[in-house]
Each structure stands twice: as C-alpha cells, then as structure tokens.
Design a protein around this motif. Structure first.
Motif, PDB file in Angstrom:
ATOM      1  N   PHE A 134      12.034 104.115 -41.496  1.00  0.00           N
ATOM      2  CA  PHE A 134      11.909 104.676 -40.150  1.00  0.00           C
ATOM      3  C   PHE A 134      13.328 104.839 -39.617  1.00  0.00           C
ATOM      4  O   PHE A 134      14.043 103.859 -39.433  1.00  0.00           O
ATOM      5  N   LEU A 135      13.771 106.085 -39.410  1.00  0.00           N
ATOM      6  CA  LEU A 135      15.136 106.354 -38.968  1.00  0.00           C
ATOM      7  C   LEU A 135      15.168 106.782 -37.511  1.00  0.00           C
ATOM      8  O   LEU A 135      14.259 107.449 -37.032  1.00  0.00           O
ATOM      9  N   PHE A 136      16.244 106.426 -36.819  1.00  0.00           N
ATOM     10  CA  PHE A 136      16.467 106.806 -35.437  1.00  0.00           C
ATOM     11  C   PHE A 136      17.636 107.776 -35.388  1.00  0.00           C
ATOM     12  O   PHE A 136      18.720 107.473 -35.869  1.00  0.00           O
ATOM     13  N   LYS A 137      17.387 108.962 -34.832  1.00  0.00           N
ATOM     14  CA  LYS A 137      18.379 110.034 -34.838  1.00  0.00           C
ATOM     15  C   LYS A 137      18.660 110.490 -33.412  1.00  0.00           C
ATOM     16  O   LYS A 137      17.763 110.566 -32.580  1.00  0.00           O
ATOM     17  N   LEU A 138      19.935 110.779 -33.142  1.00  0.00           N
ATOM     18  CA  LEU A 138      20.318 111.348 -31.854  1.00  0.00           C
ATOM     19  C   LEU A 138      19.904 112.816 -31.784  1.00  0.00           C
ATOM     20  O   LEU A 138      19.769 113.484 -32.810  1.00  0.00           O
ATOM     21  N   HIS A 139      19.728 113.301 -30.577  1.00  0.00           N
ATOM     22  CA  HIS A 139      19.398 114.717 -30.381  1.00  0.00           C
ATOM     23  C   HIS A 139      20.660 115.570 -30.487  1.00  0.00           C
ATOM     24  O   HIS A 139      21.773 115.068 -30.442  1.00  0.00           O
ATOM     25  N   ALA A 140      20.461 116.872 -30.611  1.00  0.00           N
ATOM     26  CA  ALA A 140      21.576 117.822 -30.670  1.00  0.00           C
ATOM     27  C   ALA A 140      22.410 117.676 -29.398  1.00  0.00           C
ATOM     28  O   ALA A 140      21.865 117.358 -28.343  1.00  0.00           O
ATOM     29  N   PRO A 141      23.674 117.870 -29.460  1.00  0.00           N
ATOM     30  CA  PRO A 141      24.437 118.435 -30.569  1.00  0.00           C
ATOM     31  C   PRO A 141      24.950 117.391 -31.561  1.00  0.00           C
ATOM     32  O   PRO A 141      25.559 117.746 -32.554  1.00  0.00           O
ATOM     33  N   ARG A 142      24.694 116.098 -31.340  1.00  0.00           N
ATOM     34  CA  ARG A 142      25.294 115.081 -32.214  1.00  0.00           C
ATOM     35  C   ARG A 142      24.546 114.941 -33.534  1.00  0.00           C
ATOM     36  O   ARG A 142      25.160 114.771 -34.568  1.00  0.00           O
ATOM     37  N   ASN A 143      23.224 114.931 -33.533  1.00  0.00           N
ATOM     38  CA  ASN A 143      22.419 114.909 -34.761  1.00  0.00           C
ATOM     39  C   ASN A 143      22.850 113.835 -35.766  1.00  0.00           C
ATOM     40  O   ASN A 143      22.985 114.106 -36.949  1.00  0.00           O
ATOM     41  N   LEU A 144      23.082 112.626 -35.301  1.00  0.00           N
ATOM     42  CA  LEU A 144      23.488 111.530 -36.171  1.00  0.00           C
ATOM     43  C   LEU A 144      22.350 110.532 -36.330  1.00  0.00           C
ATOM     44  O   LEU A 144      21.587 110.288 -35.392  1.00  0.00           O
TER      45      LEU A 144
END
Length: 58
Positions: free
Chosen positions: A30-40
């Motif tokens: 289960f991964l947690f990702k930032l929203h655009a524009p960072r997309n990390l």
C-alpha cells in the motif's frame, strides 16, 4: 509521523464511500503518493484487510 513511533504494528485509514475497497489483496504493498505536480511516493505499508462500517462507528 508514524515512522517516528516504532512500537506501532498497525494503523488504519478511512474514506467516506458506499463502495467496498477492492484495490488491494491482503499482503500487497500500500503506497502513499503526493498529488501533482510533485507525484512522489512518500510512504507505504503492507495491506492487511478492509472493513465497511457505518459512519457512526468510523
């Protein structure tokens, strides 16, 4: 924040939805990702299970 608490063996997250969560099977990442524009990808864990509960219990 959770990484700083090494004694935790379980955390929970909730989202208001009438649909059941079926995106992952137990044992999958289960991964947690930032929203655009960072997309990390900023964190993750192993998915164990999902429950559907009424709002009064969430």
């Amino acid at each position: 924040m959770l990484r700083g608490q090494p004694d935790l063996d379980e955390v929970n997250f909730w989202a208001p939805s009438a649909a059941n969560f079926r995106a992952l099977q137990p044992g999958e990442l289960f991964l947690f990702k930032l929203h655009a524009p960072r997309n990390l990808i900023v964190g993750g864990g192993i998915f164990a299970y999902a429950n559907a509960l009424p709002c009064s219990l969430a």
